[in-house]
Design an enzyme around this catalytic site. Sequence first.
Site, PDB file in Angstrom:
ATOM      1  N   LYS A 228       0.840  -1.195   0.000  1.00 57.65           N
ATOM      2  CA  LYS A 228       0.000   0.000   0.000  1.00 57.65           C
ATOM      3  C   LYS A 228       0.877   1.249   0.000  1.00 57.65           C
ATOM      4  O   LYS A 228       1.955   1.252   0.577  1.00 57.65           O
ATOM      5  CB  LYS A 228      -0.906   0.019   1.230  1.00 57.65           C
ATOM      6  CG  LYS A 228      -1.978  -1.043   1.246  1.00 57.65           C
ATOM      7  CD  LYS A 228      -2.823  -0.945   2.509  1.00 57.65           C
ATOM      8  CE  LYS A 228      -3.858  -2.052   2.563  1.00 57.65           C
ATOM      9  NZ  LYS A 228      -4.890  -1.885   1.535  1.00 57.65           N
TER      10      LYS A 228
ATOM     11  N   ARG B 291     -10.667 -11.178  -0.498  1.00 59.17           N
ATOM     12  CA  ARG B 291     -11.514 -12.099  -1.257  1.00 59.17           C
ATOM     13  C   ARG B 291     -10.915 -13.503  -1.306  1.00 59.17           C
ATOM     14  O   ARG B 291     -11.650 -14.488  -1.455  1.00 59.17           O
ATOM     15  CB  ARG B 291     -11.740 -11.552  -2.665  1.00 59.17           C
ATOM     16  CG  ARG B 291     -10.505 -11.430  -3.534  1.00 59.17           C
ATOM     17  CD  ARG B 291     -10.704 -10.485  -4.708  1.00 59.17           C
ATOM     18  NE  ARG B 291     -10.785  -9.093  -4.259  1.00 59.17           N
ATOM     19  CZ  ARG B 291     -10.977  -8.063  -5.075  1.00 59.17           C
ATOM     20  NH1 ARG B 291     -11.112  -8.267  -6.381  1.00 59.17           N
ATOM     21  NH2 ARG B 291     -11.039  -6.831  -4.600  1.00 59.17           N
TER      22      ARG B 291
END
Length: 512
Positions: free
Chosen positions: A286, A360
């Site tokens: 990130k 996910r």
Amino acid sequence: MTALTLSTSAAPGLRADAIVIGVAKGARGPVVAPGAEAVDTAYDGKLAAVLETLGASGAEGELTKLPAPAGFKAPLVIAVGLGAEPGRDAEYEAEALRRAAGVAARALAGARKAAFALPVEDAAAVGALGEGVLLGAYSFDTYKDNGAGAGKNAKAKNGRAPLAEGVLLGGKPRDAAHKAALARATAVSEELNRARDLVNTPPNDLTPAAFAAIAQGAAKEHGLKIQVLDDKALAKDGYGGILGVGGGSAATPRLVKLSYTHADAEKHLAFVGKGITYDSGGISLKPAGHNETMKCDMSGAAAVFAAVVTAARLGLPVNVTGWLALAENMPSGTAVRPGDVLRMYSGKTVEVLNTDAEGRLVLADALWAASAEQPDAIVDVATLTGAMMLALGSRTFAVMGNDDAFRSAVHEAAEEVGEPAWPMPLPEHLRKGMDSPTADIANMGERMGGGLVAGLFLREFVGEGITWAHLDIAGPAFNEGGAFGYTPKGGTGSAVRTLVRLAELTAEGDLG
């Protein structure tokens, strides 16, 4: 935790630090709300005019303090805004009561006792006010020094402690419905606040193993069955998604199955929670400014954990299984790489195009495990995509699903309990963007509609014929702004009340 009781006592004779009353926004100025009649009488019926002189309008979230009238045993009156005055023969909405009580409870930090003379029309109002007080009084001070040189590891509280005791005036202690409403509000609020604690706990203390241990303690306390799969068990059973995400961290992953069963249950719900105890993004690191709040990436698992425990505390006649997919997503020599292919628990292969699309992957394994038990419905909860924050903002979560009627039912349940939500589609044309030349599916697709793409990915791992909904709580799970209503800064406990309400509706046979 704030103690909460019901009382039929009159406000003037109650010994407390403050009396809380409601004021609404009327057509011609502030209007004193029901419950405050004794206070208004002590001001010769001119309390609304006094409040208007002090600048009060009755707007939601507004708070005005004034000295208590002569003869009151409490020294202070706090008037809290309820928003627009309801029409003739209408009652104040539960959420308005909940927020007003929360505003007052936050303002009363450090107080020993406060009486809430807010509108109590029925048991539903008792429940709403109880939740507002208990959720509004929340604080997280575990890691603050007490100022006495206790050291960096001290767990003493710093500053003003939460309100110690709240009394709901107008509540009937001997009324079965009122007592039940207060008990429900207490159970829901206590477990929601525990979820907030988990979200706020620093990731060096809340590793996957530590989270699993907390779940084990709760299971023992509330008579739940629990199964914890560590990294060795996950490898043996082929949970490639959870292992892939957790492979870069020294803190190894866990899959926790927490089960509540009831002898009279006719339905079975499965709740699946994303539990990334810290998300660095992995190899797809990130950017600066996006890492600081990533301890909150386990908010979905915290919500699921809290909902299962609440169902047990309420004794709901429904079976509820919670799946906590716990991992820490870190970059290292053993971390999954963009371009790697993972074989999931379902047997499908996934090409990893971005290691920051990790939620996910752990959810996919847990969804398939939940599907194996053939529950009547599965609901997963996750801080899944920044795209959904762009779409719905920071206070509303998205609801997706493979059944429009069920999606609508989940949305209605969320709105009923005061959690803003919005139904979102799963457009079929976005599925093609996840086609992979190497694997069965890729973990990324089109950038536009990224939150919907994530929902389509998860749908691939729900068992055939099973009703499923997906809650993307990326926006409301962690409040980076100032506190408002009964919502604190930091972890919010988003989706806990929605899941509990879904369990109640299922137990009552009212959830299609």
